[in-house]
Write a protein that holds these residues in place. Structure first.
Motif, PDB file in Angstrom:
ATOM      1  N   LEU A 141     -14.599  60.574  35.377  1.00 40.18           N
ATOM      2  CA  LEU A 141     -15.831  60.210  34.672  1.00 40.18           C
ATOM      3  C   LEU A 141     -15.502  59.540  33.338  1.00 40.18           C
ATOM      4  CD1 LEU A 141     -17.824  63.488  35.344  1.00 40.18           C
ATOM      5  CD2 LEU A 141     -18.293  61.256  36.370  1.00 40.18           C
ATOM      6  N   SER A 146     -21.150  62.593  30.570  1.00 36.94           N
ATOM      7  CA  SER A 146     -21.565  62.294  31.942  1.00 36.94           C
ATOM      8  C   SER A 146     -21.228  63.404  32.931  1.00 36.94           C
ATOM      9  CB  SER A 146     -20.915  60.981  32.405  1.00 36.94           C
ATOM     10  OG  SER A 146     -19.500  61.049  32.344  1.00 36.94           O
ATOM     11  N   SER A 150     -23.747  63.634  36.136  1.00 39.09           N
ATOM     12  CA  SER A 150     -23.138  63.150  37.383  1.00 39.09           C
ATOM     13  C   SER A 150     -23.163  64.243  38.443  1.00 39.09           C
ATOM     14  CB  SER A 150     -21.708  62.666  37.133  1.00 39.09           C
ATOM     15  OG  SER A 150     -20.842  63.737  36.811  1.00 39.09           O
ATOM     16  N   TYR A 189     -27.875  57.549  36.744  1.00 40.42           N
ATOM     17  CA  TYR A 189     -27.456  58.503  37.766  1.00 40.42           C
ATOM     18  C   TYR A 189     -28.634  59.033  38.566  1.00 40.42           C
ATOM     19  CZ  TYR A 189     -22.589  59.170  36.117  1.00 40.42           C
ATOM     20  OH  TYR A 189     -21.272  59.012  35.795  1.00 40.42           O
ATOM     21  N   SER A 221     -16.601  55.468  40.036  1.00 43.80           N
ATOM     22  CA  SER A 221     -17.811  54.726  39.653  1.00 43.80           C
ATOM     23  C   SER A 221     -18.337  53.886  40.810  1.00 43.80           C
ATOM     24  CB  SER A 221     -17.527  53.838  38.430  1.00 43.80           C
ATOM     25  OG  SER A 221     -16.784  52.681  38.770  1.00 43.80           O
ATOM     26  N   LEU A 224     -20.304  56.913  42.926  1.00 39.51           N
ATOM     27  CA  LEU A 224     -21.529  57.455  42.334  1.00 39.51           C
ATOM     28  C   LEU A 224     -22.541  56.327  42.147  1.00 39.51           C
ATOM     29  CD1 LEU A 224     -20.041  59.897  39.658  1.00 39.51           C
ATOM     30  CD2 LEU A 224     -20.883  60.442  41.945  1.00 39.51           C
ATOM     31  N   PRO A 293     -23.989  53.097  37.584  1.00 36.89           N
ATOM     32  CA  PRO A 293     -24.403  53.671  38.876  1.00 36.89           C
ATOM     33  C   PRO A 293     -25.331  52.784  39.710  1.00 36.89           C
ATOM     34  CG  PRO A 293     -24.487  55.338  37.163  1.00 36.89           C
ATOM     35  CD  PRO A 293     -24.264  54.022  36.469  1.00 36.89           C
TER      36      PRO A 293
END
Length: 427
Positions: A141, A146, A150, A189, A221, A224, A293
């Protein structure tokens, strides 16, 4: 019934910590223990102490919030965990609510509102649920803030219960540019844009050399995402750090493929990956950068009805400065501009990006050129764009989904070759 473990996360001054701790008296009969994570050395040196035996101040293990939370949660026997953040404190509404979760729910959230943005934060979570769904470590991350958002983005919505009324207030709100940019990123997110991928198909290619501290962030990344890429191709270019351990942790990810080769430079690494690309478009992502995201959703929208003579789509870059291992600071937006010819390309003052190539055109060009300058290890992006612009267009769209990390290990920081020397090698 002391069934709630409290974690105070990211508190930076004594007044906000005191406000949070004082507010916990509303649920004092249920508190098992209060852990204040990552309290600054300045506060400790200022003589800030707690007489309550239920309060502990804990340093992060390896400066890793996710790892530290997983470690302490693994040893808990109480039923619930509660999180408060930065400037949060409970209000008296908590006394009107039972603060429990039924068998079908694993987590309760509350809404944090800033600049008309609503960000859902994990609040009360079953300990058993956290043990089954651990947090990600710093290897995956971009910043500490985050970690919890996340985690929440990966939880089935049916397991989440919004708090019934406003239970948490803020004594203040951090409105520095870095924090606001992090919140803008975090908000993405929770966007549920698509349940299935929309056309066109996209592959992301990552060439890695000794970016073990960052390559997991880049890869994750791409995962997600509100709209996933069809393929994630990672080529390790002969790294001698811990990169392989991080990269191989993704081996069971759908669409992921890992290649390893002797060190030969980024152009050769990307060309090795290109032969495996099966999609209409391919995006290049540096191993020390990361994506928003909503990156692939936004890119696919920009690629809709793209003219056949366009070889490359690009946009803006969001720049960050890595200050040691612990802190990353927002530097600003590098807004792109239209490139109509070779002179425009060679006068561009920063790397053109993000770069999304039409796969067929890139393959027709035999991939990334290997020129004699620095053994073909530098400016591979300019070299290929210089080739493509001779017969195709480069198209700018005003989109910002790509995050550039500036840090001491960057190849552009270490290499002092002259741009003017490189230009002599271009035809």
């Amino acid at each position: 019934m002391r069934d709630i473990q409290i974690f105070l996360v990211g508190y930076v001054n004594s007044s906000s910590i005191k406000k949070a701790v004082d507010s916990l008296h509303f649920i004092n009969n249920r508190i098992n223990e209060i852990i204040i994570l990552d309290i600054s050395e300045t506060l400790l040196q200022s003589g800030m102490t707690f007489e309550d035996t239920k309060i502990q101040c804990i340093n992060l293990i390896n400066n890793d919030l996710g790892l530290t939370l997983n470690y302490y949660i693994h040893g808990l026997s109480c039923e619930y965990v509660m999180f408060l953040y930065s400037y949060d404190y409970l209000n008296d509404n908590v006394m009107k609510h039972t603060l429990t979760l039924n068998d079908k729910k694993g987590a309760m959230t509350y809404d944090f509102i800033i600049n008309n943005k609503v960000i859902k934060r994990p609040f009360l979570i079953k300990t058993s649920f956290l043990k089954q769904n651990p947090f990600l470590s710093k290897n995956y991350l971009p910043f500490k803030e985050s970690v919890l958002p996340s985690w929440l983005s990966q939880i089935n919505e049916l397991s989440i219960l919004p708090s019934p009324n406003k239970l948490v207030n803020q004594i203040s709100i951090d409105k520095t540019s870095s924090h606001l940019q992090k919140l803008n990123f975090i908000e993405k997110y929770q966007q549920k844009l698509e349940t299935q991928n929309i056309p066109p198909s996209i592959t992301v290619m990552i060439a890695n050399y000794n970016m073990g501290n960052y390559v997991g962030i880049a890869i994750n990344s791409c995962i997600l995402q509100s709209s996933l890429p069809e393929q994630i191709l990672v080529v390790d270019d002969g790294s001698n750090d811990h990169s392989l351990e991080i990269i191989k942790s993704f081996k069971n990810t759908p669409g992921f493929r890992f290649l390893s080769k002797d060190n030969g430079g980024k152009a050769r690494a990307l060309n090795a990956a290109l032969s495996y690309v099966e999609t209409e478009f391919v995006m290049e992502l540096d191993a020390d950068d990361w994506l928003d995201p909503d990156a692939f959703y936004t890119i696919r929208r920009c690629l809709e009805n793209l003219k056949e003579d366009v070889a490359v789509l690009y946009g803006n870059l969001r720049a960050w400065k890595q200050n040691g291992e612990e802190n990353i600071r927002y530097k600003g937006l590098r807004k792109g501009r239209a490139i109509l010819n070779r002179n425009d390309l060679l006068s561009y003052v920063f790397p053109l990006g993000p770069r999304i190539y039409r796969t067929s055109t890139l393959k027709q060009n035999n991939g990334f050129p290997l020129i004699d300058f620095e053994g073909g290890r530098m400016y591979e992006d300019v070299s290929v764009l210089n080739d493509l612009i001779k017969t195709h267009r480069l198209l700018y769209k005003d989109m910002t989904v790509y995050n550039v990390r500036e840090h001491p290990l960057s190849i552009t920081k270490k290499n002092h070759s002259s741009w003017s020397d490189f230009l002599k090698y271009l035809d």
